[in-house]
Design an enzyme around this catalytic site. Structure first.
Site, PDB file in Angstrom:
ATOM      1  N   GLY A 224      21.795 -45.768   3.927  1.00  0.00           N
ATOM      2  CA  GLY A 224      20.547 -46.428   3.572  1.00  0.00           C
ATOM      3  C   GLY A 224      20.278 -47.625   4.460  1.00  0.00           C
ATOM      4  N   ASN A 225      19.272 -48.396   4.087  1.00  0.00           N
ATOM      5  CA  ASN A 225      18.958 -49.610   4.849  1.00  0.00           C
ATOM      6  C   ASN A 225      18.519 -50.704   3.887  1.00  0.00           C
ATOM      7  OD1 ASN A 225      15.884 -49.639   4.649  1.00  0.00           O
ATOM      8  ND2 ASN A 225      16.267 -47.584   5.457  1.00  0.00           N
ATOM      9  N   ARG A 226      18.283 -51.887   4.421  1.00  0.00           N
ATOM     10  CA  ARG A 226      18.060 -53.069   3.581  1.00  0.00           C
ATOM     11  C   ARG A 226      16.598 -53.342   3.244  1.00  0.00           C
ATOM     12  NH1 ARG A 226      22.750 -55.793   3.184  1.00  0.00           N
ATOM     13  NH2 ARG A 226      24.292 -55.518   4.856  1.00  0.00           N
TER      14      ARG A 226
END
Ligand code: CTP
Ligand code: CA
Length: 229
Positions: A33-35
């Site tokens: 995932g990412n932030r």
């Protein structure tokens, strides 16, 4: 916008916005995932609705409440986001890709939880490219006059990278912001420059994400009606 009534300049328009960040599953319990928090995309949805637009918000894993008066479609992976975006774009006057779409996904999905085995090193994770949703939307416009807007977070050579990316994607506007050092991701304020395919450059001073969102809608509305301004 301080004081005065909110203009309903987007009335009669349908806008589609993607927000959040995609998750690419490795197995039933793990993902890459990412932030991205989704705050900028949600701010775009809320401001567009306030200005009278019909809004479809494609939300990828944003932990935010559904905004009132907005059609929210929840998606998770880049492939799901692509499908939802192509469908929603069919009758959209503008599509804004504010979501952080994973460039890669695991080549294989383990249907059972991946277990560690005593004395055995883990296998490397093989990745494959995800489709570029923004480039696809830009190349294929189901409705004439439809505008496509991208976002780009860059760490260095922000403007040069942004110009090259705008050309590569084929979108009409690209909102470029500098990230790193606590800037943008998860923050309530944003600072950006909006690049136009017509060569225009609109700096947006540091401020709430709603202010940047309003600038995006101003630029979109101006391009729908080139006679104005
Ligand atoms: N985007 C997309 N589909 C992808 C990757 C990105 O639609 N598979 C969109 C994002 O939503 C954003 C824009 O493209 O609006 C720019 O994303 P960015 O990650 O900056 O661009 P990339 O082409 O992936 O370039 P980079 O290699 O710098 O990550
Ligand atoms: Ca990327």
């Amino acid at each position: 916008r301080r004081g005065g009534p909110v203009p309903t300049d987007l009335a009669g328009r349908h806008v589609v916005i993607s927000a959040g960040g995609t998750r690419e599953p490795l197995d039933p319990v793990r993902f890459l995932g990412n932030r991205s928090s989704g705050k900028q995309g949600y701010a775009l949805a809320v401001t567009a609705a306030a200005r009278g637009a019909r809004v479809t918000l494609l939300s990828a894993n944003a932990e935010l409440p559904d905004p009132a008066g907005v059609d929210v479609v929840h998606v998770s992976t880049a492939l799901e986001l692509r499908e939802a975006a192509l469908k929603a774009a069919e009758d959209a006057d503008a599509v804004v890709m504010a979501a952080a779409v994973a460039d890669f996904r695991p080549a294989e999905y383990a249907t059972g939880k991946i277990k560690k085995v005593e004395g055995v090193e883990p296998a490397p994770v093989a990745l494959v490219r995800n489709p570029d949703v923004l480039a696809e939307l830009s190349a294929h416009r189901p409705r004439s006059g439809q505008l496509v807007v991208g976002f780009a977070a860059e760490t260095d050579d922000v403007l040069a990278n942004g110009r090259a990316k705008l050309a590569r994607k084929g979108c009409d506007l690209l909102v470029v912001n500098e990230v790193g050092n606590g800037k943008a991701f998860g923050q309530d304020v944003n600072e950006a420059v909006v690049l136009g395919s017509d060569g225009s450059e609109t700096p947006v001073p540091v401020g709430p994400k709603e202010a940047l969102a309003d600038v995006v809608w101003d630029l979109v509305a101006k391009r729908w009606e080139p006679g104005r301004n």
